[in-house]
Design a protein around this motif. Structure first.
Motif, PDB file in Angstrom:
ATOM      1  N   LYS A 113       0.812  -1.218   0.000  1.00 53.46           N
ATOM      2  CA  LYS A 113       0.000   0.000   0.000  1.00 53.46           C
ATOM      3  C   LYS A 113       0.848   1.272   0.000  1.00 53.46           C
ATOM      4  O   LYS A 113       0.309   2.377   0.035  1.00 53.46           O
ATOM      5  N   GLY A 114       2.166   1.133  -0.019  1.00 57.85           N
ATOM      6  CA  GLY A 114       3.041   2.294  -0.086  1.00 57.85           C
ATOM      7  C   GLY A 114       3.206   3.035   1.228  1.00 57.85           C
ATOM      8  O   GLY A 114       3.610   4.205   1.248  1.00 57.85           O
ATOM      9  N   THR A 115       2.942   2.358   2.346  1.00 55.62           N
ATOM     10  CA  THR A 115       3.018   3.002   3.661  1.00 55.62           C
ATOM     11  C   THR A 115       4.400   3.596   3.928  1.00 55.62           C
ATOM     12  O   THR A 115       4.526   4.739   4.390  1.00 55.62           O
ATOM     13  N   TYR A 116       5.451   2.842   3.626  1.00 62.62           N
ATOM     14  CA  TYR A 116       6.812   3.296   3.946  1.00 62.62           C
ATOM     15  C   TYR A 116       7.254   4.429   3.018  1.00 62.62           C
ATOM     16  O   TYR A 116       8.002   5.320   3.437  1.00 62.62           O
ATOM     17  N   ASP A 117       6.782   4.414   1.771  1.00 62.64           N
ATOM     18  CA  ASP A 117       7.042   5.540   0.868  1.00 62.64           C
ATOM     19  C   ASP A 117       6.418   6.814   1.428  1.00 62.64           C
ATOM     20  O   ASP A 117       7.027   7.890   1.393  1.00 62.64           O
ATOM     21  N   LEU A 118       5.202   6.676   1.937  1.00 53.20           N
ATOM     22  CA  LEU A 118       4.501   7.831   2.490  1.00 53.20           C
ATOM     23  C   LEU A 118       5.237   8.394   3.712  1.00 53.20           C
ATOM     24  O   LEU A 118       5.414   9.610   3.844  1.00 53.20           O
TER      25      LEU A 118
END
Length: 343
Positions: free
Chosen positions: A180-185
């Motif tokens: 879900k792209g949590t770490y990118d966010l």
């Protein structure tokens, strides 16, 4: 209709609950049979076994089996019910939700398993895909194109209310983790909070919460981030109303209900060019899009909204109009009922 339990945390239960909220069960004789519930492996086995016993009787009394299917275990679980319904000469709909069904088929199935997937889909009278991209994949690899119909997910449109687009509150909903792209966010937020010290990020969801919280502490932004846990119903509505920006920098999707819900609440959405999302959002008009994994661009898009409430307002209002016009659950229900009638 079979699928994950209505209390299970995920997209399928959101879709099914939306059907009930819109009154589908009043428009046809609908029985919903959960084949999976959250919990231990033992609980999941018991739920699956109980569903198979109940299905033996239900299938004889029914005209249509509507199957909500994802990838991996979901496919193999549902295959048992589809074979039984096919043997009983019932009409079958496969409603394909799996955001990683393509990698499941191409990378995690051997040739024998791929044939099993194709055989199961061949038993279906109708296959529902969540976007044109997924229809193209299914037609190329799995089943005949003429049986596939695209029906986007849809949401109930909330009553009108006034949103404060200057509050710099951001929201994420879903399973926390890499997909879900949590770490990118979180990576993007570490710079954003330096530019906008009044901004705040709310993470609503389960998954890799401990890892996400640890990364926030490491980046020195823990005081600017709130982890809500899994939110639903009135609590979820509260944050959809309060926050002005919705962020989902995801890598794999079908047609995410959370994006449609956020747009229905007039939020300015920042997401990625994956799955059905580009069919909902036109970049710069009713939302902002970037390539999955492009943290710099994600940061820039968020800065554009946080730094200009007028832009945020314009995009949010267009997002609301988009969902009202094209993704209202009432229209979705009509399409489902048309399929039922034809079958």
């Amino acid at each position: 209709m079979i699928g994950a339990g209505r209390d299970v945390r995920g997209g399928v239960s959101s879709v099914v609950n939306s059907y009930y909220d819109a009154g589908l069960d009043k428009l046809c004789e609908l029985t919903y049979l959960p084949t999976m519930e959250d919990g231990s492996k033992l609980k999941k086995l018991l739920v699956a076994a109980r569903a198979r016993v109940r299905f033996e009787k239900l299938v004889k009394e029914t005209d249509i089996l509507h199957v909500h299917m994802s990838s991996d275990n979901s496919f193999y679980r549902k295959a048992v019910f589809i074979r039984k319904a096919y043997k009983e000469k019932k009409k079958i709909i496969i409603h394909m939700h799996g955001s990683t069904f393509d990698t499941f088929y191409k990378e995690r199935c051997d040739e024998k398993q791929k044939k099993e997937v194709r055989d199961i889909f061949a038993m279906a009278d109708k296959v529902i895909a969540l976007s044109e991209d997924w229809k193209e994949f299914l037609a190329q690899y799995i089943c005949k194109e003429e049986k596939i119909q695209v029906i986007y997910n849809a949401v109930k449109i909330p009553e009108p209310y006034e949103k404060d687009y200057s509050n710099q509150k951001m929201l994420f909903l879903g399973r926390l983790g890499q997909r879900k792209g949590t770490y990118d966010l979180i990576e993007a937020l570490s710079d954003i909070f330096q530019k906008f010290p009044d901004a705040h990020m709310y993470f609503g969801g389960d998954g890799e919460r401990e890892q996400a919280e640890a990364l926030c502490r490491e980046k020195g932004i823990a005081d600017k981030v709130t982890f809500l846990g899994w939110v639903r119903d009135t609590e979820k509505e509260k944050y959809l109303k309060e926050c002005s920006i919705y962020v989902l920098p995801t890598y794999h999707e079908g047609m995410p209900m959370s994006v449609l819900e956020a747009m229905a609440y007039g939020m300015a959405v920042v997401s990625t060019y994956v799955g059905g999302i580009p069919h909902i959002i036109t970049d710069g008009e009713n939302g902002l899009l970037c390539e999955a994994g492009n943290v710099d661009l994600l940061e820039w898009k968020l800065i554009e909204l946080l730094g200009n409430a007028e832009i945020c307002d314009g995009i949010g209002r267009k997002a609301f109009q988009t969902t009202k016009k094209n993704f209202d659950m009432g229209q979705n229900i009509k399409k489902i009922l048309e399929i039922y009638e034809k079958l």
